[in-house]
Structure formats: C-alpha cells, structure tokens
Design an enzyme around this catalytic site. Structure first.
Site, PDB file in Angstrom:
ATOM      1  CG  ASN A 154      -0.661  -0.344   2.402  1.00 36.72           C
ATOM      2  OD1 ASN A 154       0.672  -0.584   2.450  1.00 36.72           O
ATOM      3  ND2 ASN A 154      -1.085   0.331   3.897  1.00 36.72           N
ATOM      4  CB  CYS A 285      -2.094  -0.754   8.039  1.00 36.71           C
ATOM      5  SG  CYS A 285      -1.251   0.683   8.851  1.00 36.71           S
TER       6      CYS A 285
HETATM    7  P1  NAD Z   1       0.667  -9.729   3.117  1.00 40.09           P
HETATM    8  O1  NAD Z   1       0.700  -9.806   4.580  1.00 40.09           O
HETATM    9  O2  NAD Z   1       0.558 -10.589   1.963  1.00 40.09           O
HETATM   10  O3  NAD Z   1       2.472  -9.447   2.447  1.00 40.09           O
HETATM   11  C1  NAD Z   1       3.416  -8.812   3.291  1.00 40.09           C
HETATM   12  C2  NAD Z   1       4.769  -8.793   3.196  1.00 40.09           C
HETATM   13  O4  NAD Z   1       5.182 -10.162   3.663  1.00 40.09           O
HETATM   14  C3  NAD Z   1       5.319  -9.564   0.795  1.00 40.09           C
HETATM   15  O5  NAD Z   1       5.984  -8.987   1.142  1.00 40.09           O
HETATM   16  C4  NAD Z   1       4.925 -10.672   1.239  1.00 40.09           C
HETATM   17  O6  NAD Z   1       5.937 -10.909   0.119  1.00 40.09           O
HETATM   18  C5  NAD Z   1       5.693 -11.466   2.792  1.00 40.09           C
HETATM   19  N1  NAD Z   1       5.525 -12.522   2.918  1.00 40.09           N
HETATM   20  C6  NAD Z   1       4.443 -13.236   2.453  1.00 40.09           C
HETATM   21  N2  NAD Z   1       4.570 -14.377   3.412  1.00 40.09           N
HETATM   22  C7  NAD Z   1       5.484 -14.626   4.165  1.00 40.09           C
HETATM   23  C8  NAD Z   1       6.573 -15.680   4.448  1.00 40.09           C
HETATM   24  N3  NAD Z   1       6.578 -16.498   5.139  1.00 40.09           N
HETATM   25  N4  NAD Z   1       7.399 -14.931   5.034  1.00 40.09           N
HETATM   26  C9  NAD Z   1       8.116 -13.764   4.874  1.00 40.09           C
HETATM   27  N5  NAD Z   1       7.730 -13.121   4.221  1.00 40.09           N
HETATM   28  C10 NAD Z   1       6.330 -12.688   3.495  1.00 40.09           C
HETATM   29  O7  NAD Z   1       0.441  -8.192   3.147  1.00 40.09           O
HETATM   30  P2  NAD Z   1      -0.003  -7.346   2.240  1.00 40.09           P
HETATM   31  O8  NAD Z   1      -1.202  -7.910   0.953  1.00 40.09           O
HETATM   32  O9  NAD Z   1       0.932  -7.342   1.087  1.00 40.09           O
HETATM   33  O10 NAD Z   1      -0.110  -5.993   2.553  1.00 40.09           O
HETATM   34  C11 NAD Z   1      -0.960  -5.569   3.537  1.00 40.09           C
HETATM   35  C12 NAD Z   1      -1.024  -5.585   4.791  1.00 40.09           C
HETATM   36  O11 NAD Z   1      -0.505  -5.350   5.303  1.00 40.09           O
HETATM   37  C13 NAD Z   1      -2.612  -5.414   6.162  1.00 40.09           C
HETATM   38  O12 NAD Z   1      -3.307  -6.690   6.536  1.00 40.09           O
HETATM   39  C14 NAD Z   1      -2.952  -4.323   6.456  1.00 40.09           C
HETATM   40  O13 NAD Z   1      -3.315  -4.205   7.037  1.00 40.09           O
HETATM   41  C15 NAD Z   1      -1.227  -4.354   6.822  1.00 40.09           C
HETATM   42  N6  NAD Z   1      -0.108  -3.132   6.812  1.00 40.09           N
HETATM   43  C16 NAD Z   1       0.764  -2.506   8.449  1.00 40.09           C
HETATM   44  C17 NAD Z   1       1.140  -1.517   8.065  1.00 40.09           C
HETATM   45  C18 NAD Z   1       1.797  -1.221   9.341  1.00 40.09           C
HETATM   46  O14 NAD Z   1       1.844   0.148   9.850  1.00 40.09           O
HETATM   47  N7  NAD Z   1       0.941  -1.520  10.862  1.00 40.09           N
HETATM   48  C19 NAD Z   1       1.144  -0.522   7.270  1.00 40.09           C
HETATM   49  C20 NAD Z   1       0.848  -1.308   6.119  1.00 40.09           C
HETATM   50  C21 NAD Z   1      -0.052  -2.532   6.095  1.00 40.09           C
END
Ligand code: NAD
Length: 485
Positions: A154, A285
């Site tokens: 995002n 988020c």
């Molecule tokens: P996601 O959890 O699907 O993926 C996040 C990242 O993790 C990606 O780069 C993905 O390739 C990687 N990933 C996935 N599985 C992994 C593993 N087993 N080991 C290591 N890396 C792995 O999330 P998304 O769909 O990309 O983003 C949306 C989510 O992110 C929402 O839940 C949102 O709330 C959260 N978010 C949180 C914040 C915050 O600051 N708290 C900010 C933005 C988004």
C-alpha cells in the site's frame, strides 16, 4: 505508457542492478487499466546469497563511520527524493494505482522525511555513563548488523524508507524485499541512496514472494527483520525470527475503532471518517473502519457522509483532480467486494456504494454500511478496502468495551468537543496510535505501531532507534579486584 516503468533489472545488490532470469517472472500490473507495465523476476537462491553476502561485507565499515558522516548521506538522499518527487509519485501511482493527488504528497515526501529525520539523528546516537562509586559502566549503542525489511503493497516507497532510514542511521545494512504486487519504487530508493553516496552493499533490494522473505529471515547472517504486512504473515515471520532469536519489528493489520460522540463537530467527524476509510481506496492499515456513531447524531452524520462521498472524483489516477483511485489488484478488489456481499447477507444496511465501478481497472465504490452490529463479519475482520461499518452507541462505558473487543490494536480515534472525555477515551483505547479530532496522521516525529495482534515495536521517532540498535554494557574497575580464593 508515457513513462518507462520497466526497471533496468529486478534486483539492486551491492550498489548495482542485478538480474537472474531463472527466477519466477512477476508481472507488474497498472491497477487503473489492468495493463502489464513491467516484469521482474523473483530472487533465486543465488540472488539471496549475493544480497546477504554484500550486506554482511559492507556493514562493519559503515558502522565504523561517524554518525555525522552517515547522516549526511541520508539527508542528501532526502533532498534528492524531494527534487524527484514528481517522477517518483508517477511511478508510485503506476505501481499502486493510488491517485497522483495522494502520491505527490504522501509517498516520496514521507520517505524523504524519514531519511531527513534519521539522517539528522544519526549524529546524536550515544550510549551513557553510569557511575558506580569509584567504578563505572558505560554503554555503547551498537547496530544490530544485517536487517531485513519486508514490505506491504500500500505504501511501497514509504515502507522502504521507514525501514531503511533508521536501519542505516544506526549503522546497519539492509536487504529490502518489496511486496511482489508493487516491486518498482524500492529500486528507486536504492538508486537514490547510492547516488547520494551510500557505499555499495548497504541497501539492497531483492524481489519475490513470501518464500524469498522466508529464505532471508532463516539465514543465520541476518540479525533483524522488520515486516509490514498482515497478521497471518506476521505470525509466520515472527516464528521464523524466533527460531534464530532475531530482533523483530512487526507492523501488522488492524480493525480500528473511531468513536463519534454526540457533541462532535459533525463536519470534522465526517472528514475523519473519510480520511480513515477512503484515503488510498481504504488500503491503509490504521484505518478506523468501525465507526461508532452516537444515535443522537447518526442520521445527520450519515447524510453528511453521503453528500460528501458524492464529491469523490473517481477516475484516472494520473489526473490531479482524481481523489479516489482503483484498488491495488483484482484480487484485493474481489476480497473487498466479497465482504460487501457478507455485509448485505448478515443484515447490515448498505447506505452508500457497494459495487464495482463500470470502467477498466480494479475500481470499486466507496462503501458505507449502517446498522452494523459487533458480531458481523464486516465489523470483525480487516477488509483492507473502502468499506466503512457504522455502528450505533449511546453510552461511553459500553462503547469503550466494544471498541476494545478485537484482536487488533493498531489505531483508534475519537471525535468530541469534551476535553476530558477525549483524553479519558484515548487513555482507555487498546491501540498503539490514538487520534483526537483527527485521523491517520503519521508524521516521522511520532512513534507508529500496534499493540495486541497488530504488532511489536515502533517505527519512526526516537523509539525506532531502540529497534535498530542494541546496548553493550562495559564495566570498568578502577581499583584492585577481590576474589573468594
Ligand atoms: P501480506 O502479509 O500478504 O504480505 C506482506 C509481505 O510479506 C509481502 O512482501 C509478502 O511477500 C511477504 N511474505 C508473505 N509471506 C511471507 C513469509 N512466510 N515470510 C516472509 N515474508 C512473507 O500483506 P499485504 O497484503 O502485502 O499488505 C496488507 C497487510 O499489511 C494488511 O493486513 C495491512 O493492515 C498491513 N499493513 C500494516 C501496516 C502497519 O504499519 N501496521 C502498514 C501497511 C500495511
């Protein structure tokens, strides 16, 4: 495509672009049209090895530089990002679909703020002196070593900088893996840092899906992982880091409450609800997606909300007039539309939007449900799309219990003119970030992060320094040393 969105190669390692076409191809899709705008390749084991070796090799010399020297490079990079804001914002819009109206003020600019802030702070990092009678202890604030950053889709530029800037300021090296959905902007951050004078190997970008992130975390040469992503991914990454007793920062999902009391300024409260639900098409988020509105003002609130939502300009994200763009992907749009169907099926009242927009790309309307109850799926699960749930309340005590009745604890907001109530409510929220008469501010000067399942650690502010350094205590004996035998 008027801009060249295809990067010279997929990865940026040891100061240069690197390719390995043996990696799984990842197509980059422009969410406003569904067109393919670039292809990158997921990192192969050879690429992962190259990145870790480079980061390990470069880190010690970087840590040995003075904070002033390190900070100067980061601040130069900040200036370069600001000077290139237009091009970086256009790229971010292609990568994410977010309107240029947003990316031009919230992405590279926010990344530059982090580089400037932590660049300025680098020279101020110190340990302390602890006197123990004649003897004394001093602490050294030391870097952790090699840090891995893993990003969500995002805010790709912002996340690349929010993790990279404090890591580098503290003398660490970084390997950043962007989300496979938005792989382009982090490469630009790496380019700029190196043009600003960052020695090779200190900020590396590798592409790939979860497996690449997992391979990085499992490597014993990696000392820390900072993830921005969903709670389920957070559980996996935290567990993998725990196996190697590694430091972690977890920035995870949310389902944050926003409470609007009967004495609130309605226009401001509606503005807060719009900012907290529809900015970036709801893909934020910290969004306040459970909007508790006092029944005394409920209909007035819903009417003003509907009137103002009708002013949203939904269209070409490159048009500076557009204020509401597509979702990042077809998959994410379908997830949000499925939640709309669940909201209807479970008896919530659809008062605005709810449908896909009839045009190319992954657009859905800003959507508002009223008469939502606490047990409905749309009130419990993170949707990560433009779907607001409005819930009724009459009593402060009751609404506090309901607001906190969630596994998440990322953010929370309150609109009221009552000063003492505002602070009482903020104190009782179980959340890392609280807003009084505002919503979704995230300046670099303030800590950002979650409580409960929304995360561990804090990004931004002085607090981030504790998550990218460790203290070493050094004991100094001035006199003779006694021993029992
Ligand atoms: P996601 O959890 O699907 O993926 C996040 C990242 O993790 C990606 O780069 C993905 O390739 C990687 N990933 C996935 N599985 C992994 C593993 N087993 N080991 C290591 N890396 C792995 O999330 P998304 O769909 O990309 O983003 C949306 C989510 O992110 C929402 O839940 C949102 O709330 C959260 N978010 C949180 C914040 C915050 O600051 N708290 C900010 C933005 C988004």
């Amino acid at each position: 495509m008027p801009y060249d969105t295809q990067p010279p190669a997929s990865h940026f390692i040891d100061g240069a672009y690197v390719e390995d076409t043996a990696g799984t191809p990842i197509d980059v899709i422009y969410p406003a049209t569904g067109e393919k705008i670039a292809t990158v390749h997921a990192a192969t084991p050879a690429i992962v090895e190259q990145a870790i070796a480079a980061a390990r090799r470069a880190q010690a010399a970087w840590a040995a530089m003075t904070g002033t020297e390190r900070g100067r490079i980061l601040r130069r990079a900040a200036d370069m990002m600001r000077a290139r804001n237009h091009d970086l914002s256009v790229l971010e819009t292609y990568d994410t679909g977010k309107p240029y109206q947003e990316t031009s003020v919230a992405d590279a600019t926010s990344g530059a703020d982090a580089l400037e802030y932590f660049g300025g702070m680098a020279a101020t990092l110190t340990g302390e002196h602890i006197q123990l009678g004649e003897d004394w202890v001093y602490t050294r604030r030391e870097p952790l070593g090699v840090c891995v950053g893993i990003g969500a889709w995002n805010y790709p530029t912002q996340i690349a900088c929010w993790k990279g800037a404090p890591a580098l300021a503290c003398g660490n090296s970084m390997i950043f893996k962007p989300s496979e959905t938005t792989p382009l902007s982090a490469l630009k951050v790496a380019e700029i840092l190196h043009e600003a004078g960052l020695p090779a190997g200190l900020y590396n970008v590798v592409q790939g899906m979860g497996e690449v992130g997992a391979a990085l975390i499992e490597d014993p040469r990696v000392d820390k992982v900072s993830l921005t992503g969903s709670v389920p991914t957070g559980r996996k990454v935290y567990a993998a880091a725990a196996a190697g007793i590694k430091h972690v920062t977890m920035e995870l999902g949310g389902k944050s409450p926003l409470i609007v009391f009967e004495d609130a300024d309605i226009e401001n409260a509606v503005s807060g609800a719009i900012l907290g639900n529809f900015y970036s098409s709801g893909q934020v988020c910290s969004n306040g997606t459970r909007v508790f509105v006092h029944t005394a003002i409920k209909e007035k609130f819903l009417n003003r909300l509907a009137t103002r939502l009708a002013n949203a300009v939904i269209g070409d994200p490159m048009d500076p007039e557009t204020s509401f763009g597509p979702m990042v992907s077809e998959r994410q749009m379908n997830i949000a539309l499925d939640y709309v169907a669940k909201g209807k099926a479970e008896g919530a009242r659809l008062v605005y939007g709810g449908s896909r927009v009839d045009r190319d790309g992954f657009y859905m309307e800003p959507t508002v449900f009223a008469d939502v109850t606490d047990d409905m799926t749309i009130a419990r699960e993170e949707i990560f799309g433009p779907v607001m749930a409005v819930l009724d309340f009459t009593d402060e005590e009751d609404v506090m219990t309901r607001a906190n009745d969630t596994e998440f604890g990322l953010a929370a907001g309150v609109f009221t003119r009552d000063l003492t109530r505002a602070h009482r409510v903020a104190a009782r929220f179980e959340a890392g970030t609280c807003y009084i008469n505002t919503y979704n501010d995230a300046p670099v000067e303030a800590p950002f992060g979650g409580s409960k399942n929304s995360g561990v650690g804090r990004e931004n502010s002085k607090a981030a320094i504790n998550h990218y350094t460790q203290l070493k205590s050094v004991y100094v004996r001035m006199g003779d040393l006694e021993a029992p035998f």
